[in-house]
Design a protein around this motif. Structure first.
Motif, PDB file in Angstrom:
ATOM      1  N   MET A   1       0.847  -1.179   0.000  1.00 25.93           N
ATOM      2  CA  MET A   1       0.000   0.000   0.000  1.00 25.93           C
ATOM      3  C   MET A   1       0.888   1.236   0.000  1.00 25.93           C
ATOM      4  SD  MET A   1      -2.993   1.180   2.588  1.00 25.93           S
ATOM      5  CE  MET A   1      -4.209   0.331   1.619  1.00 25.93           C
ATOM      6  N   ASP A   2       0.442   2.265  -0.663  1.00 21.76           N
ATOM      7  CA  ASP A   2       1.173   3.528  -0.734  1.00 21.76           C
ATOM      8  C   ASP A   2       1.086   4.247   0.614  1.00 21.76           C
ATOM      9  OD1 ASP A   2       2.302   5.952  -1.372  1.00 21.76           O
ATOM     10  OD2 ASP A   2       0.907   6.408  -2.981  1.00 21.76           O
ATOM     11  N   VAL A   3       2.227   4.424   1.267  1.00 22.09           N
ATOM     12  CA  VAL A   3       2.261   5.042   2.599  1.00 22.09           C
ATOM     13  C   VAL A   3       1.811   6.501   2.562  1.00 22.09           C
ATOM     14  CG1 VAL A   3       4.668   5.801   2.605  1.00 22.09           C
ATOM     15  CG2 VAL A   3       3.602   5.059   4.722  1.00 22.09           C
ATOM     16  N   LEU A  43      10.415  10.784   3.999  1.00 22.21           N
ATOM     17  CA  LEU A  43      11.026  10.471   2.700  1.00 22.21           C
ATOM     18  C   LEU A  43      11.560   9.046   2.642  1.00 22.21           C
ATOM     19  CD1 LEU A  43      12.927  13.811   1.997  1.00 22.21           C
ATOM     20  CD2 LEU A  43      10.717  13.055   1.087  1.00 22.21           C
ATOM     21  N   ARG A  44      12.008   8.532   3.773  1.00 27.24           N
ATOM     22  CA  ARG A  44      12.571   7.180   3.831  1.00 27.24           C
ATOM     23  C   ARG A  44      11.942   6.416   4.989  1.00 27.24           C
ATOM     24  NH1 ARG A  44      17.658   6.334   5.148  1.00 27.24           N
ATOM     25  NH2 ARG A  44      17.692   8.122   6.511  1.00 27.24           N
ATOM     26  N   VAL A  45      10.641   6.248   4.959  1.00 32.69           N
ATOM     27  CA  VAL A  45       9.951   5.611   6.086  1.00 32.69           C
ATOM     28  C   VAL A  45      10.321   4.128   6.192  1.00 32.69           C
ATOM     29  CG1 VAL A  45       7.840   5.103   4.794  1.00 32.69           C
ATOM     30  CG2 VAL A  45       7.737   5.343   7.254  1.00 32.69           C
ATOM     31  N   ARG A  46      10.731   3.749   7.371  1.00 32.41           N
ATOM     32  CA  ARG A  46      11.056   2.359   7.669  1.00 32.41           C
ATOM     33  C   ARG A  46       9.993   1.767   8.592  1.00 32.41           C
ATOM     34  NH1 ARG A  46      16.385   2.902   8.928  1.00 32.41           N
ATOM     35  NH2 ARG A  46      15.844   3.388  11.063  1.00 32.41           N
ATOM     36  N   GLU A  47       9.522   2.584   9.524  1.00 33.72           N
ATOM     37  CA  GLU A  47       8.461   2.152  10.428  1.00 33.72           C
ATOM     38  C   GLU A  47       7.730   3.363  10.971  1.00 33.72           C
ATOM     39  OE1 GLU A  47      11.109   1.352  14.392  1.00 33.72           O
ATOM     40  OE2 GLU A  47      11.187  -0.107  12.785  1.00 33.72           O
ATOM     41  N   ILE A  61       3.986   0.078  12.933  1.00 36.78           N
ATOM     42  CA  ILE A  61       3.481  -0.222  11.597  1.00 36.78           C
ATOM     43  C   ILE A  61       4.675  -0.294  10.655  1.00 36.78           C
ATOM     44  CG2 ILE A  61       2.110   0.639   9.659  1.00 36.78           C
ATOM     45  CD1 ILE A  61       0.408   2.168  11.751  1.00 36.78           C
ATOM     46  N   PHE A  62       4.822  -1.426   9.974  1.00 39.00           N
ATOM     47  CA  PHE A  62       5.808  -1.544   8.908  1.00 39.00           C
ATOM     48  C   PHE A  62       5.045  -1.338   7.604  1.00 39.00           C
ATOM     49  CE2 PHE A  62       7.568  -3.988  12.415  1.00 39.00           C
ATOM     50  CZ  PHE A  62       8.821  -3.408  12.516  1.00 39.00           C
ATOM     51  N   PRO A  63       5.366  -0.284   6.847  1.00 38.48           N
ATOM     52  CA  PRO A  63       4.569   0.081   5.672  1.00 38.48           C
ATOM     53  C   PRO A  63       4.294  -1.069   4.707  1.00 38.48           C
ATOM     54  CG  PRO A  63       6.162   1.781   6.130  1.00 38.48           C
ATOM     55  CD  PRO A  63       6.473   0.638   7.052  1.00 38.48           C
ATOM     56  N   GLN A  64       5.254  -1.966   4.511  1.00 33.66           N
ATOM     57  CA  GLN A  64       5.050  -3.058   3.568  1.00 33.66           C
ATOM     58  C   GLN A  64       4.008  -4.065   4.063  1.00 33.66           C
ATOM     59  OE1 GLN A  64       7.832  -2.366   5.246  1.00 33.66           O
ATOM     60  NE2 GLN A  64       8.773  -4.216   6.062  1.00 33.66           N
TER      61      GLN A  64
END
Length: 78
Positions: A1-3, A43-47, A61-64
């Motif tokens: 899903m698009d964060v 810009l560089r979301v990891r969690e 929340i882990f975006p993937q």
């Protein structure tokens, strides 16, 4: 899903609480944008950390792993 959809919900004014469904079946409630921290940045979301001050707890929340977003109906003016 698009964060970026999460960012839109966090930035909405007035803010409306929403829930995030995860691949593992967990549903995470976001009650206020000030209780959310994005690591390391947008810009560089990891969690995404969601803090619950009333119970001194948090969810990550882990975006993937996001499968769906649920938004409460916005109140209508009369």
């Amino acid at each position: 899903m698009d964060v970026s959809l999460v960012y839109e919900l966090l930035d909405a004014r007035p803010f409306v609480p929403f829930e995030v469904d995860m691949q593992n079946g967990k549903r995470i409630l976001v009650t206020h944008p000030e209780n959310v921290t994005i690591f390391p940045n947008r810009l560089r979301v990891r969690e995404i950390l969601v803090y619950y001050p009333d119970r001194d707890d948090y969810s990550i929340i882990f975006p993937q792993g996001v499968t769906a977003l649920h938004v409460a109906a916005r109140p209508t003016g009369s």
